[in-house]
Design a protein around this motif. Structure first.
Motif, PDB file in Angstrom:
ATOM      1  N   LEU A   8       1.197  15.556 -11.082  1.00  0.00           N
ATOM      2  CA  LEU A   8       1.853  15.857 -12.353  1.00  0.00           C
ATOM      3  C   LEU A   8       3.138  16.663 -12.177  1.00  0.00           C
ATOM      4  CD1 LEU A   8      -0.843  16.544 -15.080  1.00  0.00           C
ATOM      5  CD2 LEU A   8       0.965  14.825 -15.092  1.00  0.00           C
ATOM      6  N   ALA A   9       3.161  17.550 -11.187  1.00  0.00           N
ATOM      7  CA  ALA A   9       4.341  18.391 -10.990  1.00  0.00           C
ATOM      8  C   ALA A   9       5.355  17.754 -10.046  1.00  0.00           C
ATOM      9  CB  ALA A   9       3.924  19.756 -10.451  1.00  0.00           C
ATOM     10  N   ALA A  10       5.038  16.594  -9.476  1.00  0.00           N
ATOM     11  CA  ALA A  10       5.928  15.947  -8.508  1.00  0.00           C
ATOM     12  C   ALA A  10       6.992  15.117  -9.231  1.00  0.00           C
ATOM     13  CB  ALA A  10       5.117  15.048  -7.581  1.00  0.00           C
ATOM     14  N   PRO A  11       8.144  14.851  -8.575  1.00  0.00           N
ATOM     15  CA  PRO A  11       9.153  13.972  -9.180  1.00  0.00           C
ATOM     16  C   PRO A  11       8.549  12.603  -9.504  1.00  0.00           C
ATOM     17  CG  PRO A  11      10.051  15.116  -7.263  1.00  0.00           C
ATOM     18  CD  PRO A  11       8.579  15.405  -7.278  1.00  0.00           C
ATOM     19  N   HIS A  12       8.764  12.140 -10.718  1.00  0.00           N
ATOM     20  CA  HIS A  12       8.239  10.867 -11.209  1.00  0.00           C
ATOM     21  C   HIS A  12       6.705  10.855 -11.290  1.00  0.00           C
ATOM     22  CE1 HIS A  12      12.324   9.539 -10.527  1.00  0.00           C
ATOM     23  NE2 HIS A  12      12.213   9.768  -9.231  1.00  0.00           N
ATOM     24  N   GLY A  13       6.095  12.000 -11.058  1.00  0.00           N
ATOM     25  CA  GLY A  13       4.633  12.046 -11.053  1.00  0.00           C
ATOM     26  C   GLY A  13       4.021  11.766 -12.410  1.00  0.00           C
ATOM     27  N   ALA A  14       4.630  12.275 -13.472  1.00  0.00           N
ATOM     28  CA  ALA A  14       4.062  12.091 -14.810  1.00  0.00           C
ATOM     29  C   ALA A  14       3.958  10.612 -15.167  1.00  0.00           C
ATOM     30  CB  ALA A  14       4.892  12.834 -15.849  1.00  0.00           C
ATOM     31  N   ALA A  15       4.981   9.820 -14.809  1.00  0.00           N
ATOM     32  CA  ALA A  15       4.951   8.393 -15.111  1.00  0.00           C
ATOM     33  C   ALA A  15       3.831   7.693 -14.343  1.00  0.00           C
ATOM     34  CB  ALA A  15       6.290   7.754 -14.770  1.00  0.00           C
ATOM     35  N   ILE A  38      -8.031  10.401   5.870  1.00  0.00           N
ATOM     36  CA  ILE A  38      -6.599  10.388   5.555  1.00  0.00           C
ATOM     37  C   ILE A  38      -6.305   9.141   4.719  1.00  0.00           C
ATOM     38  CG2 ILE A  38      -4.269  10.383   6.477  1.00  0.00           C
ATOM     39  CD1 ILE A  38      -5.837  12.903   7.143  1.00  0.00           C
ATOM     40  N   ALA A  39      -5.698   9.333   3.563  1.00  0.00           N
ATOM     41  CA  ALA A  39      -5.564   8.238   2.599  1.00  0.00           C
ATOM     42  C   ALA A  39      -4.811   7.040   3.150  1.00  0.00           C
ATOM     43  CB  ALA A  39      -4.885   8.749   1.325  1.00  0.00           C
ATOM     44  N   ILE A  40      -3.674   7.263   3.817  1.00  0.00           N
ATOM     45  CA  ILE A  40      -2.889   6.118   4.282  1.00  0.00           C
ATOM     46  C   ILE A  40      -3.616   5.385   5.405  1.00  0.00           C
ATOM     47  CG2 ILE A  40      -1.511   7.514   5.870  1.00  0.00           C
ATOM     48  CD1 ILE A  40      -0.492   4.286   3.944  1.00  0.00           C
ATOM     49  N   GLU A  41      -4.379   6.093   6.212  1.00  0.00           N
ATOM     50  CA  GLU A  41      -5.169   5.423   7.245  1.00  0.00           C
ATOM     51  C   GLU A  41      -6.292   4.609   6.611  1.00  0.00           C
ATOM     52  OE1 GLU A  41      -4.260   8.706  10.755  1.00  0.00           O
ATOM     53  OE2 GLU A  41      -6.314   8.477  10.023  1.00  0.00           O
ATOM     54  N   ALA A  42      -6.966   5.194   5.634  1.00  0.00           N
ATOM     55  CA  ALA A  42      -8.025   4.461   4.927  1.00  0.00           C
ATOM     56  C   ALA A  42      -7.460   3.256   4.193  1.00  0.00           C
ATOM     57  CB  ALA A  42      -8.736   5.400   3.948  1.00  0.00           C
ATOM     58  N   ALA A  43      -6.280   3.413   3.591  1.00  0.00           N
ATOM     59  CA  ALA A  43      -5.654   2.308   2.863  1.00  0.00           C
ATOM     60  C   ALA A  43      -5.246   1.183   3.809  1.00  0.00           C
ATOM     61  CB  ALA A  43      -4.441   2.815   2.092  1.00  0.00           C
ATOM     62  N   ILE A  59       0.813  -1.208   0.000  1.00  0.00           N
ATOM     63  CA  ILE A  59       0.000   0.000   0.000  1.00  0.00           C
ATOM     64  C   ILE A  59       0.854   1.269   0.000  1.00  0.00           C
ATOM     65  CG2 ILE A  59      -1.954  -1.147   1.123  1.00  0.00           C
ATOM     66  CD1 ILE A  59      -1.148   0.335   3.715  1.00  0.00           C
ATOM     67  N   SER A  60       2.169   1.140  -0.075  1.00  0.00           N
ATOM     68  CA  SER A  60       3.038   2.315  -0.009  1.00  0.00           C
ATOM     69  C   SER A  60       4.144   2.240  -1.047  1.00  0.00           C
ATOM     70  CB  SER A  60       3.661   2.434   1.383  1.00  0.00           C
ATOM     71  OG  SER A  60       4.554   3.539   1.439  1.00  0.00           O
ATOM     72  N   TRP A  61       4.504   3.411  -1.589  1.00  0.00           N
ATOM     73  CA  TRP A  61       5.631   3.515  -2.509  1.00  0.00           C
ATOM     74  C   TRP A  61       6.965   3.529  -1.773  1.00  0.00           C
ATOM     75  CZ3 TRP A  61       5.835   3.014  -7.654  1.00  0.00           C
ATOM     76  CH2 TRP A  61       4.669   3.208  -8.398  1.00  0.00           C
ATOM     77  N   LEU A  62       6.954   3.724  -0.462  1.00  0.00           N
ATOM     78  CA  LEU A  62       8.210   3.802   0.275  1.00  0.00           C
ATOM     79  C   LEU A  62       8.966   2.481   0.202  1.00  0.00           C
ATOM     80  CD1 LEU A  62       7.197   5.752   3.512  1.00  0.00           C
ATOM     81  CD2 LEU A  62       8.262   6.639   1.424  1.00  0.00           C
ATOM     82  N   SER A  63      10.279   2.576   0.169  1.00  0.00           N
ATOM     83  CA  SER A  63      11.121   1.376   0.167  1.00  0.00           C
ATOM     84  C   SER A  63      11.179   0.788   1.564  1.00  0.00           C
ATOM     85  CB  SER A  63      12.531   1.729  -0.287  1.00  0.00           C
ATOM     86  OG  SER A  63      13.174   2.521   0.702  1.00  0.00           O
ATOM     87  N   PRO A  64      11.520  -0.499   1.694  1.00  0.00           N
ATOM     88  CA  PRO A  64      11.690  -1.084   3.030  1.00  0.00           C
ATOM     89  C   PRO A  64      12.689  -0.320   3.881  1.00  0.00           C
ATOM     90  CG  PRO A  64      11.636  -2.812   1.371  1.00  0.00           C
ATOM     91  CD  PRO A  64      11.674  -1.509   0.625  1.00  0.00           C
ATOM     92  N   ASP A  91      -2.398  11.055  -1.374  1.00  0.00           N
ATOM     93  CA  ASP A  91      -1.133  10.938  -0.656  1.00  0.00           C
ATOM     94  C   ASP A  91      -0.098  10.443  -1.656  1.00  0.00           C
ATOM     95  OD1 ASP A  91       1.088   9.962   0.795  1.00  0.00           O
ATOM     96  OD2 ASP A  91      -0.137   9.356   2.504  1.00  0.00           O
ATOM     97  N   HIS A  92       0.952  11.217  -1.891  1.00  0.00           N
ATOM     98  CA  HIS A  92       1.969  10.847  -2.888  1.00  0.00           C
ATOM     99  C   HIS A  92       2.594   9.487  -2.606  1.00  0.00           C
ATOM    100  CE1 HIS A  92       2.850  15.192  -4.448  1.00  0.00           C
ATOM    101  NE2 HIS A  92       1.588  15.036  -4.125  1.00  0.00           N
ATOM    102  N   TYR A  93       2.557   9.052  -1.355  1.00  0.00           N
ATOM    103  CA  TYR A  93       3.248   7.816  -0.999  1.00  0.00           C
ATOM    104  C   TYR A  93       2.331   6.594  -0.948  1.00  0.00           C
ATOM    105  CZ  TYR A  93       7.232  10.756   0.145  1.00  0.00           C
ATOM    106  OH  TYR A  93       8.280  11.640   0.076  1.00  0.00           O
TER     107      TYR A  93
END
Length: 249
Positions: A151-158, A81-86, A3-8, A112-114
């Motif tokens: 869209l304006a965030a790093p790697h956001g467009a992909a 809050i997205a991460i809490e809901a996720a 549920i998160s883009w963060l690395s371990p 939530d970007h993450y």
């Protein structure tokens, strides 16, 4: 369930900082979140948002483990809050208690970007088979919100491109071929240095039994591959195009 883009490594660093000296995750909310100091040598950007993301997920998980899913829902379900809901939705999924409303609720939270949203989009389409109008509308709304936020965030467009590709695939699956064509065309123009969109489109239309559209997108992919100097891929796509075209004969 991811549920998160963060690395371990990022998650471990945040957990260690948040619980240093016996602190609990709840200790950092009073009610506004207070981030722990960045550890020496950590070198992590966006530390405050990373630690808040981890702290919110971990405190939900703690309540699920110690008091059960019902108690966690009572405390966090209306947070917005997205991460809490996720995190709640992931726990409900593991407990075979997840429903369509809860999944859509995750997607309607402020972005939530993450948060890694892909499994929730997949679950929405799976649980919403009997209400396609609602699920497609929810997918469209999420896609728009996600684009506005990233869209304006790093790697956001992909990431936004991948979500839009998913929406186009959904359009094909529900028979909205014109909408799918328009979105795939837009994505193909955006992604000038790859053939991926054309391949996705051809596979989607082929799976839906729309042979003529599949043939067209195989040709589009072959042309792009040639323009990029990927001659072997172009040759294989033209061969595939001819094989699929024969099905129309």
């Amino acid at each position: 369930m991811r549920i998160s883009w963060l690395s371990p490594e990022e998650i471990v660093a945040a957990r260690q900082a948040l619980t240093a000296n016996g602190a609990t995750y709840d200790d950092h909310f009073g009610p506004e979140f207070a981030s722990p100091a960045l550890p020496d040598g950590a070198g992590l950007l966006d530390w405050e948002r990373i630690t808040e993301h981890v702290a919110r997920a971990e405190r939900v998980s703690e309540v699920v483990r110690e008091q059960g899913l019902a108690a966690a829902r009572a405390r966090f379900e209306s947070s917005g809050i997205a991460i809490e809901a996720a995190t709640l939705a992931a726990a409900a999924h593991e407990d075979h208690a997840l429903d369509l409303d809860q999944v859509i609720g995750v997607l309607r939270c402020a972005i939530d970007h993450y948060v890694f949203y892909a499994p929730f989009l997949e679950l929405m389409m799976e649980l919403g088979r009997g209400d396609r109008e609602r699920t497609v509308e929810a997918y469209e709304q999420f896609t728009e919100s996600y684009a506005d936020a990233l869209l304006a965030a790093p790697h956001g467009a992909a990431r936004v491109g991948a979500v839009r590709d998913g929406l186009a695939d959904v359009y094909v699956s529900v028979g909205r071929f014109d909408a799918a064509e328009q979105l795939f065309e837009r994505r193909h123009e955006e992604d000038q240095n790859d053939v991926a969109v054309a391949l996705t489109a051809s596979r989607a239309f082929l799976a839906a039994g729309n042979i003529s559209h599949a043939v067209r997108w195989l040709g589009v992919g072959a042309a792009r591959a040639s323009a990029l100097g990927r001659d072997e891929l172009a040759r294989r796509l033209r061969g595939k195009q001819e094989a699929v075209r024969k099905r129309l004969s």
